[in-house]
Design a protein around this motif. Structure first.
Motif, mmCIF file in Angstrom:
data_model
loop_
_atom_site.group_PDB
_atom_site.id
_atom_site.type_symbol
_atom_site.label_atom_id
_atom_site.label_comp_id
_atom_site.label_asym_id
_atom_site.label_seq_id
_atom_site.Cartn_x
_atom_site.Cartn_y
_atom_site.Cartn_z
ATOM 1 N N MET A 1 0.819 -1.192 0.000
ATOM 2 C CA MET A 1 0.000 0.000 0.000
ATOM 3 C C MET A 1 0.870 1.265 0.000
ATOM 4 N N ILE A 2 2.049 1.166 0.602
ATOM 5 C CA ILE A 2 2.963 2.310 0.591
ATOM 6 C C ILE A 2 3.357 2.651 -0.844
ATOM 7 N N VAL A 3 3.635 1.633 -1.644
ATOM 8 C CA VAL A 3 4.006 1.867 -3.041
ATOM 9 C C VAL A 3 2.864 2.555 -3.785
ATOM 10 N N VAL A 4 1.644 2.112 -3.555
ATOM 11 C CA VAL A 4 0.477 2.747 -4.183
ATOM 12 C C VAL A 4 0.403 4.215 -3.770
ATOM 13 N N GLY A 5 0.592 4.482 -2.483
ATOM 14 C CA GLY A 5 0.580 5.864 -1.994
ATOM 15 C C GLY A 5 1.654 6.719 -2.642
ATOM 16 N N LEU A 6 2.839 6.138 -2.811
ATOM 17 C CA LEU A 6 3.942 6.886 -3.429
ATOM 18 C C LEU A 6 3.685 7.146 -4.911
ATOM 19 N N VAL A 7 3.109 6.175 -5.601
ATOM 20 C CA VAL A 7 2.774 6.385 -7.018
ATOM 21 C C VAL A 7 1.722 7.487 -7.149
ATOM 22 N N LEU A 8 0.705 7.435 -6.305
ATOM 23 C CA LEU A 8 -0.331 8.481 -6.343
ATOM 24 C C LEU A 8 0.261 9.848 -5.985
ATOM 25 N N ALA A 9 1.169 9.858 -5.017
ATOM 26 C CA ALA A 9 1.836 11.107 -4.639
ATOM 27 C C ALA A 9 2.671 11.644 -5.799
ATOM 28 N N ALA A 10 3.344 10.753 -6.517
ATOM 29 C CA ALA A 10 4.134 11.172 -7.680
ATOM 30 C C ALA A 10 3.236 11.756 -8.764
ATOM 31 N N LEU A 11 2.082 11.144 -8.976
ATOM 32 C CA LEU A 11 1.129 11.686 -9.956
ATOM 33 C C LEU A 11 0.620 13.057 -9.516
ATOM 34 N N ALA A 12 0.335 13.203 -8.221
ATOM 35 C CA ALA A 12 -0.102 14.497 -7.692
ATOM 36 C C ALA A 12 0.993 15.548 -7.865
ATOM 37 N N ALA A 13 2.236 15.155 -7.602
ATOM 38 C CA ALA A 13 3.360 16.086 -7.780
ATOM 39 C C ALA A 13 3.495 16.482 -9.249
ATOM 40 N N GLY A 14 3.336 15.512 -10.142
ATOM 41 C CA GLY A 14 3.389 15.824 -11.575
ATOM 42 C C GLY A 14 2.305 16.793 -11.986
ATOM 43 N N LEU A 15 1.087 16.575 -11.490
ATOM 44 C CA LEU A 15 -0.010 17.493 -11.789
ATOM 45 C C LEU A 15 0.302 18.899 -11.274
ATOM 46 N N HIS A 16 0.844 18.989 -10.071
ATOM 47 C CA HIS A 16 1.168 20.310 -9.522
ATOM 48 C C HIS A 16 2.357 20.949 -10.238
ATOM 49 N N GLY A 17 3.250 20.134 -10.770
ATOM 50 C CA GLY A 17 4.300 20.679 -11.632
ATOM 51 C C GLY A 17 3.712 21.271 -12.899
ATOM 52 N N TYR A 18 2.724 20.600 -13.455
ATOM 53 C CA TYR A 18 2.038 21.114 -14.647
ATOM 54 C C TYR A 18 1.284 22.409 -14.327
ATOM 55 N N ILE A 19 0.647 22.441 -13.157
ATOM 56 C CA ILE A 19 -0.050 23.662 -12.750
ATOM 57 C C ILE A 19 0.955 24.803 -12.592
ATOM 58 N N PHE A 20 2.136 24.494 -12.031
ATOM 59 C CA PHE A 20 3.199 25.510 -11.958
ATOM 60 C C PHE A 20 3.498 26.066 -13.343
ATOM 61 N N ILE A 113 -8.021 15.128 -5.870
ATOM 62 C CA ILE A 113 -8.291 13.695 -5.779
ATOM 63 C C ILE A 113 -7.019 12.854 -5.644
ATOM 64 N N LEU A 114 -5.998 13.161 -6.412
ATOM 65 C CA LEU A 114 -4.744 12.393 -6.304
ATOM 66 C C LEU A 114 -4.082 12.566 -4.936
ATOM 67 N N PRO A 115 -3.981 13.803 -4.421
ATOM 68 C CA PRO A 115 -3.417 13.942 -3.073
ATOM 69 C C PRO A 115 -4.243 13.219 -2.005
ATOM 70 N N LEU A 116 -5.566 13.269 -2.122
ATOM 71 C CA LEU A 116 -6.423 12.569 -1.163
ATOM 72 C C LEU A 116 -6.135 11.069 -1.172
ATOM 73 N N LEU A 117 -6.120 10.492 -2.358
ATOM 74 C CA LEU A 117 -5.858 9.061 -2.477
ATOM 75 C C LEU A 117 -4.452 8.709 -2.000
#
Length: 128
Positions: A1-20, A113-117
Motif C-alpha cells: 500500500m505504501i508503493v500505491v501511496g507513493l505512485v499516487l503522490a508522484a502523480l499528484a506532484a506531476g499534476l502540480h508541476g504542470y499547474i506551476f 483527488i490524487l493527493p487525497l488518495l
C-alpha cells in the motif's frame, strides 16, 4: 500500500508541476487562459499573482518528490513526513478552492483527488 501511496503522490506532484507551468510560465497563453477561464486582459492583470501562486504549486511538488526519494532509499520516517506534508497541503488547498469558489469545484476535485488518495494509501500502508 505504501508503493500505491507513493505512485499516487508522484502523480499528484506531476499534476502540480504542470499547474506551476501553466501559472508561472504560460499564464497569458491561450491554453492557460482556457484552462483557468480568463480573458487576455484578466491574464495580463493577474500575471504576477499567478506567477507567485505557480511557485507554491512547484514547491509542494518538490517537497513531495523529495519525500518519495527518501522513502525509496529507506529513510521512511522523514520521507513519509515530507510526502504527507506535500500531498496534505495540496489536498488542503483543493479543499479551500472547493469551499470558497463554487464555480471552480471541478478544478478543486481534479486538483485534490490524487493527493487525497495518496494520503489515504500512505497512511494505511504505514499503519499496517
Amino acid at each position: 500500500m505504501i508503493v500505491v501511496g507513493l505512485v499516487l503522490a508522484a502523480l499528484a506532484a506531476g499534476l502540480h508541476g504542470y499547474i506551476f507551468w501553466l501559472e508561472s510560465v504560460a499564464w497569458t497563453t491561450p491554453r492557460a487562459r482556457a484552462t483557468f477561464g480568463t480573458t487576455e486582459q484578466e491574464a495580463a492583470a493577474t500575471r504576477e499573482l499567478a506567477f507567485n501562486q505557480g511557485f507554491y504549486n512547484l514547491f509542494l511538488a518538490v517537497v513531495t518528490a523529495v519525500g518519495i526519494v527518501l522513502v525509496a532509499v529507506g529513510t521512511t520516517g522523514a520521507g513519509a513526513a515530507l510526502v504527507l506534508a506535500g500531498t496534505g497541503s495540496m489536498l488542503a488547498a483543493a479543499l479551500v478552492l472547493f469551499l470558497s469558489s463554487p464555480d471552480k469545484r471541478r478544478a478543486a476535485v481534479t486538483q485534490g483527488i490524487l493527493p487525497l488518495l495518496a494520503v489515504v494509501a500512505l497512511v494505511v500502508g504505514l499503519t499496517l
